[in-house]
Write a protein that holds these residues in place. Sequence first.
Motif, short mmCIF file in Angstrom:
data_model
loop_
_atom_site.label_atom_id
_atom_site.label_comp_id
_atom_site.label_asym_id
_atom_site.label_seq_id
_atom_site.Cartn_x
_atom_site.Cartn_y
_atom_site.Cartn_z
N SER A 11 51.88 36.38 32.65
CA SER A 11 51.90 34.93 32.77
C SER A 11 53.30 34.42 32.43
N GLY A 12 53.53 33.15 32.64
CA GLY A 12 54.83 32.56 32.32
C GLY A 12 55.18 32.74 30.85
N ASN A 13 54.21 32.53 29.97
CA ASN A 13 54.44 32.68 28.54
C ASN A 13 54.74 34.14 28.19
N GLN A 14 54.02 35.07 28.82
CA GLN A 14 54.27 36.49 28.58
C GLN A 14 55.67 36.88 29.06
N LYS A 15 56.08 36.36 30.20
CA LYS A 15 57.42 36.65 30.72
C LYS A 15 58.49 36.16 29.76
N ARG A 16 58.29 34.95 29.19
CA ARG A 16 59.26 34.42 28.22
C ARG A 16 59.32 35.31 26.98
N ARG A 17 58.16 35.74 26.50
CA ARG A 17 58.13 36.62 25.32
C ARG A 17 58.81 37.95 25.62
#
Length: 163
Positions: A11-17
């Motif tokens: 997800s977008g949040n996982q990609k940022r992490r």
Amino acid sequence: MTTPAPSPAPSGNQKRRMKSASRLYAVQALYQMELAGLTVEKVQHEFLDHRFGAEIEEGVEMIEGDVELFGKITSEAVNWQARIDQMTDRALVAKWPIDRIDPTLRALFRAAGAELVALDTPPRVAITEYVDVARAFFPEGREPKFVNAVLDHMAREAKPESF
């Protein structure tokens, strides 16, 4: 026999992490390169083989990083090191050239400098991300504020059109 379903895309949040983790790993790798005198290729392989997503202790895993970003940051930090170090020196107080600062901070400035000089990372993103990395290494110190000031100076030199 059934074949396992492909794992879902992050997800977008996982990609940022994952990107944040790659920046932290890049700082660690550059630090290790300097202290152990290793090549960028050797350290990249070690991190990819033994650190990305590795189990630290029973049931606790390191965050999986963005392999491509990690490779770009570490390679470009080496390719552009002379320019990045000169930019860092200009941002530091005259009595504290880059070779006199903490090696962790030196690695951090080189990783951030790689993103500012050679990658398309917006300056504000690079500054925010590396201030967060500084907080991870120096949770009680003044270093995050110092990192913010130095990176702001470096970003204005590397990408003046962004300000």
